[in-house]
Design a protein around this motif. Sequence first.
Motif, short mmCIF file in Angstrom:
data_model
loop_
_atom_site.label_atom_id
_atom_site.label_comp_id
_atom_site.label_asym_id
_atom_site.label_seq_id
_atom_site.Cartn_x
_atom_site.Cartn_y
_atom_site.Cartn_z
N SER A 84 0.83 -1.20 0.00
CA SER A 84 0.00 0.00 0.00
C SER A 84 0.87 1.25 0.00
O SER A 84 2.00 1.25 0.50
CB SER A 84 -0.91 0.02 1.23
OG SER A 84 -1.81 -1.08 1.20
N TYR B 168 2.38 10.66 -10.34
CA TYR B 168 1.53 9.55 -10.77
C TYR B 168 1.45 9.48 -12.30
O TYR B 168 1.47 8.38 -12.87
CB TYR B 168 0.12 9.71 -10.18
CG TYR B 168 -0.81 8.60 -10.58
CD1 TYR B 168 -0.78 7.36 -9.94
CD2 TYR B 168 -1.73 8.77 -11.63
CE1 TYR B 168 -1.61 6.33 -10.32
CE2 TYR B 168 -2.58 7.74 -12.00
CZ TYR B 168 -2.50 6.53 -11.35
OH TYR B 168 -3.34 5.51 -11.73
N TRP C 275 2.62 7.02 3.21
CA TRP C 275 3.21 8.27 2.75
C TRP C 275 4.72 8.22 2.62
O TRP C 275 5.30 8.89 1.76
CB TRP C 275 2.78 9.42 3.67
CG TRP C 275 1.34 9.79 3.46
CD1 TRP C 275 0.30 9.55 4.30
CD2 TRP C 275 0.78 10.41 2.30
NE1 TRP C 275 -0.88 9.99 3.74
CE2 TRP C 275 -0.61 10.53 2.51
CE3 TRP C 275 1.32 10.88 1.09
CZ2 TRP C 275 -1.48 11.11 1.58
CZ3 TRP C 275 0.46 11.45 0.15
CH2 TRP C 275 -0.92 11.57 0.41
N SER D 226 -3.09 -1.47 -9.76
CA SER D 226 -3.84 -0.98 -8.60
C SER D 226 -4.60 -2.09 -7.90
O SER D 226 -5.05 -3.06 -8.52
CB SER D 226 -4.82 0.11 -9.03
OG SER D 226 -4.13 1.22 -9.54
N SER E 27 -3.71 8.85 9.88
CA SER E 27 -4.80 8.25 9.12
C SER E 27 -4.56 6.79 8.79
O SER E 27 -5.50 6.02 8.59
CB SER E 27 -5.03 9.05 7.82
OG SER E 27 -3.86 9.05 7.03
N ASP E 28 -3.29 6.36 8.71
CA ASP E 28 -2.98 4.98 8.34
C ASP E 28 -2.75 4.07 9.55
O ASP E 28 -2.67 2.86 9.40
CB ASP E 28 -1.74 4.94 7.44
CG ASP E 28 -1.98 5.60 6.08
OD1 ASP E 28 -3.09 5.46 5.56
OD2 ASP E 28 -1.05 6.24 5.57
N VAL F 80 5.25 6.75 -0.75
CA VAL F 80 4.93 7.73 -1.80
C VAL F 80 6.12 8.68 -1.99
O VAL F 80 6.54 8.95 -3.13
CB VAL F 80 3.66 8.52 -1.42
CG1 VAL F 80 3.46 9.70 -2.36
CG2 VAL F 80 2.44 7.59 -1.46
N GLY G 195 -2.55 -0.53 -3.27
CA GLY G 195 -3.59 0.48 -3.22
C GLY G 195 -3.08 1.88 -2.95
O GLY G 195 -2.00 2.07 -2.37
N HIS G 196 -3.83 2.87 -3.39
CA HIS G 196 -3.65 4.29 -3.07
C HIS G 196 -2.43 4.93 -3.72
O HIS G 196 -1.95 5.98 -3.27
CB HIS G 196 -3.58 4.51 -1.55
CG HIS G 196 -4.70 3.89 -0.79
ND1 HIS G 196 -6.02 4.28 -0.97
CD2 HIS G 196 -4.71 2.89 0.13
CE1 HIS G 196 -6.79 3.54 -0.17
NE2 HIS G 196 -6.02 2.70 0.50
N TRP G 197 -1.94 4.36 -4.83
CA TRP G 197 -0.77 4.95 -5.48
C TRP G 197 -1.11 6.22 -6.26
O TRP G 197 -0.22 6.89 -6.78
CB TRP G 197 -0.06 3.91 -6.35
CG TRP G 197 0.71 2.96 -5.50
CD1 TRP G 197 0.34 1.70 -5.13
CD2 TRP G 197 1.96 3.22 -4.85
NE1 TRP G 197 1.28 1.14 -4.29
CE2 TRP G 197 2.29 2.05 -4.10
CE3 TRP G 197 2.82 4.30 -4.81
CZ2 TRP G 197 3.46 1.97 -3.35
CZ3 TRP G 197 3.99 4.20 -4.06
CH2 TRP G 197 4.30 3.05 -3.35
N ASP G 198 -2.39 6.57 -6.29
CA ASP G 198 -2.76 7.86 -6.88
C ASP G 198 -2.32 9.02 -5.97
O ASP G 198 -2.45 10.19 -6.34
CB ASP G 198 -4.26 7.94 -7.15
CG ASP G 198 -5.11 7.64 -5.93
OD1 ASP G 198 -4.56 7.26 -4.88
OD2 ASP G 198 -6.35 7.78 -6.03
N ARG G 199 -1.77 8.73 -4.79
CA ARG G 199 -1.20 9.76 -3.93
C ARG G 199 0.10 10.36 -4.51
O ARG G 199 0.56 11.40 -4.08
CB ARG G 199 -0.87 9.17 -2.55
CG ARG G 199 -2.08 8.77 -1.72
CD ARG G 199 -1.62 8.09 -0.43
NE ARG G 199 -2.72 7.91 0.52
CZ ARG G 199 -2.59 7.33 1.73
NH1 ARG G 199 -1.39 6.88 2.12
NH2 ARG G 199 -3.62 7.23 2.53
#
Length: 362
Positions: free
Chosen positions: A193, A227, A196, A236, A265-266, A199, A219-223
Amino acid sequence: MNTLKNANKSTPSMVYQAGYLEGYRYGGCQAILERIPPQIFGKKNIRVLYIPQGFDAIDQGVSEALQQLASECIIATPDKMLETAIRSRPDVVLVMNGLHVFPADHPDHISKIRQLGIKTAVWFADDPYFTDDTVELSAAYDVVFTHEQDCISFYKEVGCSQVYYLPLAISPAMFAPIRTTREQQFDICFIGSAFWNRVELFDQLAPFLLDKRVIIAGGHWDRLKHYDQLSRFIRSGWVPVPETVAYYNGSRIVINLHRPTTAGSDNRNGKGISGSSINPRTYEISACGTLQITDVRSDLLRHYRPGYDIETFHGASDLRSKIDYYLQHEEERRAIAWRSLWTTRQYHTFAHRVNELLEIVS
C-alpha cells in the motif's frame, strides 16, 4: 494488466535472453532447496483450536504448521470461536491477530473460553500499527505473542504477565521459487500500500525508473505527485498471493520499505511505539529467491546479513545507487538472492515459529 504490458515492451532478443536467465535463476533456486536439510520437529501432545485472521499468507502457514506439529488442529472462524471451543474442548485456543475481521465482543468470548479451563493465546501480527486496539484485546488472553520486539514492554506494562516475541515467517508451500513468464518479469518490483513514506520514496525515484521495467502494485498509489509519469507501471488494488509470488520470482530486484509507525490516518498507534522488527514481506520476498533491498530496522540483523543474503538502503539516493549496481552485476545479485532463499527456508518457516509457540503454551 494491459497497461503494464504496453509499458514494458520487449524485442525478440530480449525475450530470448530473459528466458535463458529465468531458467538459470530457477535452476539455481532448486539446487539450493535440494541442499537444505529437512526440518524435523517433534509432534506435541496438544490439541489446538486455531482462529485465523483472514489473511492467507499468514493463516495458511500457521495452520499447516499446527497440523504438522500439534496432535490435533481444529480451525474455526472468529464468529464460531466460542461454540467450537465448547464443543471440541481443546487444550489451547490460538487467535491470530484478533483484528479487522473479529466481532467486537470477541474478548467476552475469550473470557468464557478461559472459564472453561482452556488456555488462550493471541499472536499479534500488526504491531505497533494498531496498538490502540490491541492494548484492550491483550488483557483477555493468558498468553500474548507479538512479532514486534518494541511491543514486549508495552504489553507487560498494561498488565499482561506472559508476553513473548515471536517473529512472523513464511509458508514454504506458498512462497517459493517458481517459473515465470516474460509478462511477470521486471527489473524492479514493489508490492504494498502507498503509505506516505513510500509515496515520498517513489516520487524521488520517478525519473530514475522511467527507462526500466517496473511494477508497483497495491492500493492508493494515486497519492503520488508523479503519478502521471509512473501510472503505466502501477497495478492498482489488492494483489493475491499467487500473483505476488510470481512478481517476486520474476523481478531482478524487489524493494521493501516498512510502513511508518506514527499515529495518523494509516495507523492507530497513539502511544507512538516505534517499530524495530521486520515485516512479513521481508521473509516472503527472500523465500522466492530474489534480491531484496530493504530499509533498515534494528531487528533485521537477527534474521539476515546485509550484503550476504539481503541488501539494505538509507534513502532514495542510496537505493538508486544500489539498484544501478545490482542491475549491472548479475552474478552478485543472484548469489545474494540464492543465499536469502537458503536462510529463509533454513530458519524462517512457520514450522519454526509454531514449534516455539507450542513449547510455550504446552
